[in-house]
Design an enzyme around this catalytic site. Sequence first.
Site, PDB file in Angstrom:
ATOM      1  N   HIS A  16       0.849  -1.210   0.000  1.00  0.00           N
ATOM      2  CA  HIS A  16       0.000   0.000   0.000  1.00  0.00           C
ATOM      3  C   HIS A  16       0.876   1.249   0.000  1.00  0.00           C
ATOM      4  O   HIS A  16       1.437   1.615   1.034  1.00  0.00           O
ATOM      5  CB  HIS A  16      -0.908   0.009   1.234  1.00  0.00           C
ATOM      6  CG  HIS A  16      -1.888   1.147   1.256  1.00  0.00           C
ATOM      7  ND1 HIS A  16      -3.231   0.972   1.472  1.00  0.00           N
ATOM      8  CD2 HIS A  16      -1.726   2.484   1.082  1.00  0.00           C
ATOM      9  CE1 HIS A  16      -3.841   2.147   1.439  1.00  0.00           C
ATOM     10  NE2 HIS A  16      -2.940   3.085   1.211  1.00  0.00           N
ATOM     11  N   HIS A  18       1.333   5.474  -1.707  1.00  0.00           N
ATOM     12  CA  HIS A  18       0.890   6.619  -2.517  1.00  0.00           C
ATOM     13  C   HIS A  18       2.152   7.209  -3.139  1.00  0.00           C
ATOM     14  O   HIS A  18       3.007   7.718  -2.417  1.00  0.00           O
ATOM     15  CB  HIS A  18       0.203   7.668  -1.648  1.00  0.00           C
ATOM     16  CG  HIS A  18      -1.032   7.159  -0.977  1.00  0.00           C
ATOM     17  ND1 HIS A  18      -2.286   7.291  -1.530  1.00  0.00           N
ATOM     18  CD2 HIS A  18      -1.205   6.488   0.187  1.00  0.00           C
ATOM     19  CE1 HIS A  18      -3.176   6.728  -0.726  1.00  0.00           C
ATOM     20  NE2 HIS A  18      -2.559   6.237   0.318  1.00  0.00           N
ATOM     21  N   LEU A  19       2.235   7.129  -4.465  1.00  0.00           N
ATOM     22  CA  LEU A  19       3.455   7.623  -5.126  1.00  0.00           C
ATOM     23  C   LEU A  19       3.269   8.991  -5.769  1.00  0.00           C
ATOM     24  O   LEU A  19       4.224   9.560  -6.291  1.00  0.00           O
ATOM     25  CB  LEU A  19       3.943   6.611  -6.169  1.00  0.00           C
ATOM     26  CG  LEU A  19       4.400   5.253  -5.613  1.00  0.00           C
ATOM     27  CD1 LEU A  19       4.907   4.358  -6.744  1.00  0.00           C
ATOM     28  CD2 LEU A  19       5.476   5.415  -4.546  1.00  0.00           C
ATOM     29  N   ARG A  20       2.024   9.503  -5.731  1.00  0.00           N
ATOM     30  CA  ARG A  20       1.742  10.836  -6.297  1.00  0.00           C
ATOM     31  C   ARG A  20       2.074  10.871  -7.789  1.00  0.00           C
ATOM     32  O   ARG A  20       2.184   9.853  -8.442  1.00  0.00           O
ATOM     33  CB  ARG A  20       2.485  11.942  -5.525  1.00  0.00           C
ATOM     34  CG  ARG A  20       2.321  11.889  -3.997  1.00  0.00           C
ATOM     35  CD  ARG A  20       0.888  11.773  -3.521  1.00  0.00           C
ATOM     36  NE  ARG A  20       0.759  11.999  -2.089  1.00  0.00           N
ATOM     37  CZ  ARG A  20      -0.267  11.567  -1.366  1.00  0.00           C
ATOM     38  NH1 ARG A  20      -1.250  10.884  -1.927  1.00  0.00           N
ATOM     39  NH2 ARG A  20      -0.336  11.833  -0.085  1.00  0.00           N
ATOM     40  N   ASN A  44      -5.540   7.281  -5.888  1.00  0.00           N
ATOM     41  CA  ASN A  44      -6.272   8.504  -5.482  1.00  0.00           C
ATOM     42  C   ASN A  44      -5.530   9.770  -5.914  1.00  0.00           C
ATOM     43  O   ASN A  44      -5.214  10.632  -5.109  1.00  0.00           O
ATOM     44  CB  ASN A  44      -6.533   8.517  -3.966  1.00  0.00           C
ATOM     45  CG  ASN A  44      -5.253   8.560  -3.141  1.00  0.00           C
ATOM     46  OD1 ASN A  44      -4.215   8.072  -3.553  1.00  0.00           O
ATOM     47  ND2 ASN A  44      -5.332   9.168  -1.959  1.00  0.00           N
ATOM     48  N   LYS A 101      -9.683  -0.391  -5.727  1.00  0.00           N
ATOM     49  CA  LYS A 101      -9.693   0.268  -4.420  1.00  0.00           C
ATOM     50  C   LYS A 101     -11.056   0.885  -4.137  1.00  0.00           C
ATOM     51  O   LYS A 101     -11.591   1.644  -4.958  1.00  0.00           O
ATOM     52  CB  LYS A 101      -8.632   1.373  -4.425  1.00  0.00           C
ATOM     53  CG  LYS A 101      -8.652   2.257  -3.214  1.00  0.00           C
ATOM     54  CD  LYS A 101      -7.969   1.606  -2.026  1.00  0.00           C
ATOM     55  CE  LYS A 101      -8.107   2.474  -0.790  1.00  0.00           C
ATOM     56  NZ  LYS A 101      -6.978   2.374   0.107  1.00  0.00           N
ATOM     57  N   HIS A 138     -10.542   1.039   2.042  1.00  0.00           N
ATOM     58  CA  HIS A 138     -10.328   2.035   3.093  1.00  0.00           C
ATOM     59  C   HIS A 138     -11.552   1.906   4.011  1.00  0.00           C
ATOM     60  O   HIS A 138     -12.637   2.359   3.670  1.00  0.00           O
ATOM     61  CB  HIS A 138     -10.218   3.445   2.508  1.00  0.00           C
ATOM     62  CG  HIS A 138      -9.933   4.483   3.554  1.00  0.00           C
ATOM     63  ND1 HIS A 138      -8.719   5.121   3.670  1.00  0.00           N
ATOM     64  CD2 HIS A 138     -10.695   4.947   4.580  1.00  0.00           C
ATOM     65  CE1 HIS A 138      -8.751   5.941   4.709  1.00  0.00           C
ATOM     66  NE2 HIS A 138      -9.945   5.860   5.270  1.00  0.00           N
ATOM     67  N   HIS A 176      -4.622  -0.804   6.065  1.00  0.00           N
ATOM     68  CA  HIS A 176      -4.130   0.028   7.169  1.00  0.00           C
ATOM     69  C   HIS A 176      -5.042  -0.023   8.397  1.00  0.00           C
ATOM     70  O   HIS A 176      -5.585   0.993   8.823  1.00  0.00           O
ATOM     71  CB  HIS A 176      -3.870   1.477   6.734  1.00  0.00           C
ATOM     72  CG  HIS A 176      -4.917   2.093   5.849  1.00  0.00           C
ATOM     73  ND1 HIS A 176      -6.250   2.129   6.169  1.00  0.00           N
ATOM     74  CD2 HIS A 176      -4.811   2.700   4.644  1.00  0.00           C
ATOM     75  CE1 HIS A 176      -6.910   2.745   5.204  1.00  0.00           C
ATOM     76  NE2 HIS A 176      -6.070   3.092   4.258  1.00  0.00           N
ATOM     77  N   LEU A 221      -4.893   9.140   8.066  1.00  0.00           N
ATOM     78  CA  LEU A 221      -6.207   8.508   8.121  1.00  0.00           C
ATOM     79  C   LEU A 221      -6.107   7.063   7.656  1.00  0.00           C
ATOM     80  O   LEU A 221      -5.484   6.824   6.622  1.00  0.00           O
ATOM     81  CB  LEU A 221      -7.211   9.274   7.240  1.00  0.00           C
ATOM     82  CG  LEU A 221      -7.614  10.639   7.795  1.00  0.00           C
ATOM     83  CD1 LEU A 221      -8.419  11.419   6.769  1.00  0.00           C
ATOM     84  CD2 LEU A 221      -8.427  10.477   9.093  1.00  0.00           C
ATOM     85  N   ASP A 249       1.409   2.560   3.628  1.00  0.00           N
ATOM     86  CA  ASP A 249       0.563   3.732   3.427  1.00  0.00           C
ATOM     87  C   ASP A 249       1.397   5.006   3.408  1.00  0.00           C
ATOM     88  O   ASP A 249       0.950   6.053   3.875  1.00  0.00           O
ATOM     89  CB  ASP A 249      -0.546   3.808   4.482  1.00  0.00           C
ATOM     90  CG  ASP A 249      -1.680   4.724   4.045  1.00  0.00           C
ATOM     91  OD1 ASP A 249      -1.717   5.138   2.866  1.00  0.00           O
ATOM     92  OD2 ASP A 249      -2.537   5.047   4.897  1.00  0.00           O
ATOM     93  N   HIS A 253       3.152  14.485   1.805  1.00  0.00           N
ATOM     94  CA  HIS A 253       2.603  15.827   1.557  1.00  0.00           C
ATOM     95  C   HIS A 253       3.710  16.828   1.864  1.00  0.00           C
ATOM     96  O   HIS A 253       4.471  16.634   2.820  1.00  0.00           O
ATOM     97  CB  HIS A 253       1.416  16.122   2.481  1.00  0.00           C
ATOM     98  CG  HIS A 253       0.201  15.287   2.214  1.00  0.00           C
ATOM     99  ND1 HIS A 253      -0.695  15.559   1.215  1.00  0.00           N
ATOM    100  CD2 HIS A 253      -0.248  14.165   2.821  1.00  0.00           C
ATOM    101  CE1 HIS A 253      -1.661  14.655   1.227  1.00  0.00           C
ATOM    102  NE2 HIS A 253      -1.417  13.788   2.183  1.00  0.00           N
ATOM    103  N   ALA A 265      -3.782  14.828   5.660  1.00  0.00           N
ATOM    104  CA  ALA A 265      -3.574  13.530   6.316  1.00  0.00           C
ATOM    105  C   ALA A 265      -2.547  12.729   5.537  1.00  0.00           C
ATOM    106  O   ALA A 265      -2.610  12.647   4.314  1.00  0.00           O
ATOM    107  CB  ALA A 265      -4.891  12.770   6.372  1.00  0.00           C
TER     108      ALA A 265
HETATM  109  O1  DOR Z   1      -3.509   9.603   5.676  1.00  0.00           O
HETATM  110  C1  DOR Z   1      -3.858   9.298   4.554  1.00  0.00           C
HETATM  111  N1  DOR Z   1      -3.331   9.872   3.465  1.00  0.00           N
HETATM  112  N2  DOR Z   1      -4.832   8.381   4.412  1.00  0.00           N
HETATM  113  C2  DOR Z   1      -5.362   8.109   3.214  1.00  0.00           C
HETATM  114  O2  DOR Z   1      -6.238   7.276   3.159  1.00  0.00           O
HETATM  115  C3  DOR Z   1      -4.933   8.844   2.022  1.00  0.00           C
HETATM  116  C4  DOR Z   1      -3.580   9.360   2.166  1.00  0.00           C
HETATM  117  C5  DOR Z   1      -3.165  10.344   1.111  1.00  0.00           C
HETATM  118  O3  DOR Z   1      -3.387  10.078  -0.073  1.00  0.00           O
HETATM  119  O4  DOR Z   1      -2.571  11.368   1.458  1.00  0.00           O
HETATM  120 ZN    ZN Z   2      -3.424   5.021   1.753  1.00  0.00          ZN
END
Ligand code: DOR
Ligand code: ZN
Length: 346
Positions: A16, A18-20, A44, A101, A138, A176, A221, A249, A253, A265
């Site tokens: 899991h 997030h690579l942006r 996402n 997802k 999620h 998560h 989150l 996860d 940011h 988050a």
């Molecule tokens: O903390 C989080 N950040 N929870 C998520 O489910 C999404 C993620 C994000 O994409 O920043």
């Molecule tokens: Zn996530």
Amino acid sequence: MTRPTELTIRRPDDWHVHLRDGALLHGVAPHTARQFARAIVMPNLSPPMTDRAGVAAYRERILAATGSARFTPLMTLYLTDATCPDEVERGFGEGVFVAAKLYPAHATTGSAHGVTDIAQIRPVLERMAAIGMPLLIHGEVTDAHVDIFDREAVFIDRTLTRLVADLPDLRVVFEHITTAEAADFVAGAGPNVAATITPQHLHINRNAMLVGGIRPHAYCLPVAKREHHRLALRKLATSGFDRVFLGTDTAPHAQHLKEAACGCAGLFNAPFALESYATVFEEEGALDRFEAFASLNGPAFYRLPVNEDTVTLRRETVTVPDVIDCNGTPIVPFHAGETLNWKFVF
Ligand code: DOR
Ligand code: ZN
């Protein structure tokens, strides 16, 4: 008992991440590719990855950004109320994505286009059950009346219990997890239900976010819960149970977007992910079970081969930097300013 000075395990995967995208993708993806062989990549983005063409193009951008021939991104499809079962089956069959997802609409970052009611995607879920395609969840309700610390437990009661009873062939990853209720649910569920656990939810409880000042870099989150939940997660992760596996996860940011009146988050834990998890397994006296959690259980659930090469961690103090420059974006990593007792060597 002598304490090992080195730990060599099959190369882990991160189930899991997030690579942006864009410049930030280039700044963060190499951190994941350095430690892991494969990673399940969250869809996402803005706009979200809702079709085969978009996911396939994103996969190419990731490959270009990691610059690593041995890293494989495993892509996912973002489900919306309008997702077509045929598109899901085609993309899975062609190998464009390995899972889909489910974000309940407005549950978290980038979930505005998520599913408003699980009944809306019933035909998609039936198709996924029929073709053996994993659903990544999620697991939080979004009802404004439900306290944020209860949203995961309420999701189990209102949605997840019924979903797995109605569709027992559906392969589900409860992602998560953050509560004792979720740990109990997964431990008691059938062979088609698994869970991932992040390093932060093994290390911190909600005090880390709220005691002595508000700490935005501990906010993600689902939000960290009370101490007894953290202990339940540590117990499950290190128990040897085979349907729980590593999923960081990592959710980077920019520093200024976290240190804000309404901070984003997500924790950036990719740079020291294995060091962080290994610390937990050692504290629990379970280093001998680390490889199963990190490198074996995930492939077994996803029906993929285990990795052939290995990674080595050495007992050595590492200090996590206060800030990491990610291709021009300053990001505060998880464990910033702390020391960890394991160092990723290669
Ligand atoms: O903390 C989080 N950040 N929870 C998520 O489910 C999404 C993620 C994000 O994409 O920043
Ligand atoms: Zn996530």
